[in-house]
Design an enzyme around this catalytic site. Sequence first.
Site, short mmCIF file in Angstrom:
data_model
loop_
_atom_site.label_atom_id
_atom_site.label_comp_id
_atom_site.label_asym_id
_atom_site.label_seq_id
_atom_site.Cartn_x
_atom_site.Cartn_y
_atom_site.Cartn_z
N ASP A 399 37.19 38.91 40.55
CA ASP A 399 37.99 37.73 40.86
C ASP A 399 38.45 37.14 39.54
O ASP A 399 37.63 36.95 38.63
CB ASP A 399 37.17 36.71 41.64
N ASP A 401 40.18 33.98 37.70
CA ASP A 401 40.47 32.55 37.88
C ASP A 401 41.21 32.05 36.65
O ASP A 401 40.63 31.48 35.74
CB ASP A 401 39.17 31.78 38.09
#
Length: 629
Positions: A399, A401
């Site tokens: 992920d 970010d």
Amino acid sequence: MNPLEEYPLSTKTYPRGTRFRSRSVAALTALLLPLAAMVGLASPAEAAASATATYTKKSDWGTGFEGSWTVKNTGTTTLSSWTVEWDFPAGTGVGTAWDATVTKSGTNHWTAKNLGWNGTLNPGASVTFGFNGTGSGAGSPSNCKLNGASCDGGSVPGDTAPTAPGTPTASEITNTSAKLSWSAATDDKGIKNYDVLRDGAKIATVTGTTYTNTGLTAGTSYSYSVQARDTADQTGPVSGSVAVKTTGGGGTDPGTPSGDQVKLGYFTEWGVYDRNYHVKNVVTSGSASKITHINYSFGNVQGGKCTIGDSYAAYDKAYTADQSVDGVADTWDQPLRGNFNQLRKLKAANPNVKVLWSFGGWTWSGGFGDAVKNPAAFAQSCYDLIEDPRWADVFDGIDLDWEYPNACGLSCDTSGPAAMKNMMQAMRAKFGANYLVTAAVTADASSGGKIDAADYAGASQYMNWLNVMTYDFFGAFAAQGPTAPHSPLTSYAGIPSAGFNSADAIAKYKAQGVPAKKLLLGIGFYGRGWTGVTQAAPGGTATGAAPGTYEPGIEDYKVLKNTCPATGTIAGTAYAKCGSNWWSYDTPATIATKMAWAKSQGLGGAFFWDFTGDTANGELITAISNGLK
């Protein structure tokens, strides 16, 4: 050890223990508005247009300037494409342009057309394109037309939009294709063509009333609808939708449980310190059986590479038997300890849970700009770290970010609108089809805001889903208020900033071309509050941030539910006034409302920041799980 990284926003500092979508959104908007040379430009229209085009000269350096146009759909039907035309005074022109194709004709007539990813605008949505101008830029554009109509939203009297086509029917369904058929729409000027929508995003434009969609994934569910466009290029209402599931295959996208929606929580690396929240708490709270994914946050981005955040917490901290997921203490000589080993144990007991390693976050987003200069090398570094033999079995995905590509967060990024897409394309190429590749993304749906700054639609084709950070819209970083819910589901009368709400953010991503099933709605497990407040209803003035356990202006739900119980709701979010303090936060009841809304929008699920804010028995996680059933 580094349990609390500081997040300086304006002149304040905020602990890294809370996710931020960044107040620089509001700050930047506030800075830009006084500079905006907004010009309402109109000329006689030849085709109907339920939209406006507004020009802004954002900066001027004497021999050149930066200009931008914002196109907004002010009608009630979807705008499938846009073309803006205008004349510049002699000596003024357009140089480099972005987010549109700009051409010149005649003496000084300019035409800008949408790109493939930003042409579709749902009602209320907007898109901004810009350019570096040549010349003094002293004169304003004139003779503006939007899709042949007046840029101020005028249209041809008596011209009506097409009717909705009939709901499509599906036939000839195979592993990789499906044929769609529908009954024709009607219009006073005749039907030009039809847009075919899959999961809310346009995939084709056809002149007939049939279309065969190829290149699909076996055993996967899709939703199709169609929309007509008349000879004046007006679009009518979208038809009803038909669900289609291709044959064969074994389910939905890799990592997404078949027949289920994503229920994802962020686990903070530093939570094991002052907050005393460990992987075991995910189990003892009953949450492990109610979630599908965990994002372990955060790894750092340094020197163009993915790097370890806190190595002690990640893989070195020795857990005693009472702290361990399985009741077995770590030994001094075992090859892996810390959170990573505890996550391994959690997965062994809960094989339904997938774990992703999240990199970046507010404090550590500054390294992405350098990293995306060589996306392939960056992706390789992330792969090498995640696939380290000591913990390769722990992680099922990555992920990213990045707060925020081609926009301002803790610092300002100038990587360009394509950087996000290039990064995700490189990640998918390196990690392959069976690895989860996701990102946490902005919820700034303001005109010309952060969603407009990057090609999220282009990036989404390489991603499993996008975590839309639909919280932290408002808070005591604006010390004097007005008080407002930090996570409004919808807009409302008196909202401090237009476009700062979940519904507008989701609508803008859809309009840009991101499929609904790849969007997750964000929920904050904390509240934001002010002090010095006399007005119980939202919109009151304040004197500063309300006291919080770890930092002023922020408090966990598990504390607020007892110390300042909710007394009302505004825009789908609870609020309460206790003494001179005013707080807004989500409760199980408001989360149930938001989950119902997410399902009605066809979203892929929801995520939350973060586990530590919930009660010991996981009240909020239970509300998410029940709401998405």
